[in-house]
Design a protein around this motif. Sequence first.
Motif, PDB file in Angstrom:
ATOM      1  N   ASP A  92       0.799  -1.232   0.000  1.00  0.00           N
ATOM      2  CA  ASP A  92       0.000   0.000   0.000  1.00  0.00           C
ATOM      3  C   ASP A  92       0.829   1.277   0.000  1.00  0.00           C
ATOM      4  OD1 ASP A  92       0.980   0.025   2.540  1.00  0.00           O
ATOM      5  OD2 ASP A  92      -0.944  -0.027   3.556  1.00  0.00           O
ATOM      6  N   ASP A  93       2.151   1.165   0.114  1.00  0.00           N
ATOM      7  CA  ASP A  93       2.982   2.382   0.136  1.00  0.00           C
ATOM      8  C   ASP A  93       4.306   2.088  -0.559  1.00  0.00           C
ATOM      9  OD1 ASP A  93       4.324   4.703   0.567  1.00  0.00           O
ATOM     10  OD2 ASP A  93       4.185   4.667   2.756  1.00  0.00           O
ATOM     11  N   ILE A 198      -9.205  14.078   3.920  1.00  0.00           N
ATOM     12  CA  ILE A 198     -10.063  12.917   3.679  1.00  0.00           C
ATOM     13  C   ILE A 198      -9.248  11.631   3.596  1.00  0.00           C
ATOM     14  CG2 ILE A 198     -11.680  11.905   2.017  1.00  0.00           C
ATOM     15  CD1 ILE A 198     -12.421  14.787   1.189  1.00  0.00           C
ATOM     16  N   LEU A 199      -8.082  11.721   2.943  1.00  0.00           N
ATOM     17  CA  LEU A 199      -7.277  10.514   2.726  1.00  0.00           C
ATOM     18  C   LEU A 199      -5.832  10.917   2.476  1.00  0.00           C
ATOM     19  CD1 LEU A 199      -7.469   7.326   2.067  1.00  0.00           C
ATOM     20  CD2 LEU A 199      -7.430   8.070  -0.328  1.00  0.00           C
ATOM     21  N   ARG A 200      -4.901  10.173   3.051  1.00  0.00           N
ATOM     22  CA  ARG A 200      -3.491  10.306   2.700  1.00  0.00           C
ATOM     23  C   ARG A 200      -3.146   9.156   1.766  1.00  0.00           C
ATOM     24  NH1 ARG A 200      -3.673  12.309   7.960  1.00  0.00           N
ATOM     25  NH2 ARG A 200      -2.796  14.416   8.097  1.00  0.00           N
ATOM     26  N   ALA A 201      -2.556   9.478   0.633  1.00  0.00           N
ATOM     27  CA  ALA A 201      -2.367   8.447  -0.393  1.00  0.00           C
ATOM     28  C   ALA A 201      -0.967   8.522  -0.985  1.00  0.00           C
ATOM     29  CB  ALA A 201      -3.418   8.606  -1.486  1.00  0.00           C
ATOM     30  N   GLN A 202      -0.623   7.493  -1.727  1.00  0.00           N
ATOM     31  CA  GLN A 202       0.660   7.363  -2.387  1.00  0.00           C
ATOM     32  C   GLN A 202       0.516   6.256  -3.433  1.00  0.00           C
ATOM     33  OE1 GLN A 202       0.411   6.812   1.150  1.00  0.00           O
ATOM     34  NE2 GLN A 202      -0.398   4.814   0.523  1.00  0.00           N
ATOM     35  N   ALA A 203       1.569   6.046  -4.196  1.00  0.00           N
ATOM     36  CA  ALA A 203       1.519   4.957  -5.167  1.00  0.00           C
ATOM     37  C   ALA A 203       1.477   3.617  -4.437  1.00  0.00           C
ATOM     38  CB  ALA A 203       2.741   5.012  -6.083  1.00  0.00           C
ATOM     39  N   CYS A 204       0.728   2.676  -4.993  1.00  0.00           N
ATOM     40  CA  CYS A 204       0.612   1.359  -4.374  1.00  0.00           C
ATOM     41  C   CYS A 204       0.628   0.283  -5.464  1.00  0.00           C
ATOM     42  CB  CYS A 204      -0.660   1.251  -3.528  1.00  0.00           C
ATOM     43  SG  CYS A 204      -2.195   1.344  -4.473  1.00  0.00           S
ATOM     44  N   LEU A 205       0.837  -0.944  -5.039  1.00  0.00           N
ATOM     45  CA  LEU A 205       0.831  -2.083  -5.961  1.00  0.00           C
ATOM     46  C   LEU A 205      -0.411  -2.910  -5.684  1.00  0.00           C
ATOM     47  CD1 LEU A 205       2.292  -3.852  -8.103  1.00  0.00           C
ATOM     48  CD2 LEU A 205       3.353  -5.081  -6.198  1.00  0.00           C
ATOM     49  N   ILE A 206      -1.214  -3.108  -6.728  1.00  0.00           N
ATOM     50  CA  ILE A 206      -2.442  -3.887  -6.561  1.00  0.00           C
ATOM     51  C   ILE A 206      -2.390  -5.114  -7.478  1.00  0.00           C
ATOM     52  CG2 ILE A 206      -3.853  -1.946  -5.847  1.00  0.00           C
ATOM     53  CD1 ILE A 206      -4.862  -1.665  -8.684  1.00  0.00           C
ATOM     54  N   ALA A 207      -3.221  -6.099  -7.154  1.00  0.00           N
ATOM     55  CA  ALA A 207      -3.240  -7.348  -7.919  1.00  0.00           C
ATOM     56  C   ALA A 207      -4.676  -7.763  -8.184  1.00  0.00           C
ATOM     57  CB  ALA A 207      -2.505  -8.455  -7.152  1.00  0.00           C
ATOM     58  N   SER A 208      -4.851  -8.519  -9.253  1.00  0.00           N
ATOM     59  CA  SER A 208      -6.170  -9.015  -9.632  1.00  0.00           C
ATOM     60  C   SER A 208      -6.365 -10.427  -9.100  1.00  0.00           C
ATOM     61  CB  SER A 208      -6.316  -9.007 -11.155  1.00  0.00           C
ATOM     62  OG  SER A 208      -7.494  -9.679 -11.536  1.00  0.00           O
TER      63      SER A 208
END
Length: 339
Positions: A92-93, A198-208
Amino acid sequence: MAPTLRLAISSKGAYEEATLRFLESAGLPVWRPNPRQYVGRISGLEGVDVLFQRTEDIVHKVADGSVDLGITGYDLVAEHASDNPDVLVVLDDLGFRRCELVLAVPEGWLDITTMADLADLSVDFKRSGRTLRVATKFPNLTRDFLYRNGVHYFSLVDAHGALEVAPALGHADIIADLTETGVTLRENRLRILEGGVILRAQACLIASRRGLRQASEKLERARSILELIEARLRARHYRVITANVRGESEAAVAERITANVAIAGQQGPTLSRVYPKFPDAGCTWYEVRIIVPRDLLLHAIDHLRQVGSSDITVNSPDYVFAQRCESYDRLCEAVEHEP
């Protein structure tokens, strides 16, 4: 023939450049025949296609299984797929493209500084026959956040392009938008509300889940990517210290180093005898190597000095591998089990 693993990354300017730099730093350099082609590959890693996609499309393509892995913004994942069981957040980060989704009001609204003030204003608007208008590209996150903070009377204005001008143009009263530094908001005479993140975000790696479940061979290829990225991310938290220590024996030096357990290395110090250029009778030197958390670096230096160290050098490791690849284990478990 084993199926190809498809990794989607951004094809958008600065986001693409940051993603490519990150992958290269992790030992996964992407080769692209030319800028107009949307398929590349990772040098030295067979069976992996890199697909260049719009950042906002990556979440949807991972969700429908048309790509297996994706690097995109966590803000987009939270907005479009927070309750989608087919989208798995693996890491997630990734440490870049940090930003915040915030509520911002016009500078001239001097009495509106907190979310409670905004809730009261929305009630006043309703009593006077108006509706508080909020321009945003993140309707789901914004709506939930407003309700959770007691703002019940509002309408969301779907907006594209530069949201910062929406209040000045009369298209909306306030905005909910991403910001990295807040400079653009200030230059457009907008102010972030207290408690308005509302949200702190950054690039993340997701999978299907869907894509990886259909072809288990892809999981093994995903492991190669996760191993390197995870070890690279972990390495950022550590430093390797090397020092020369004079002592009566290896055991005596080790005892002095490990007197402070917190900064004595992950498992303990590594020692090896130094053969000095100019031998000094009765004096034996040992090289000591320890790995310490980055935030304990100066404490470790102080400790090494106290036990008689000299010639202290510090390096940053490229990778720190754990006994197992934790993100890969989590991914396998998530893919195998029904949501």
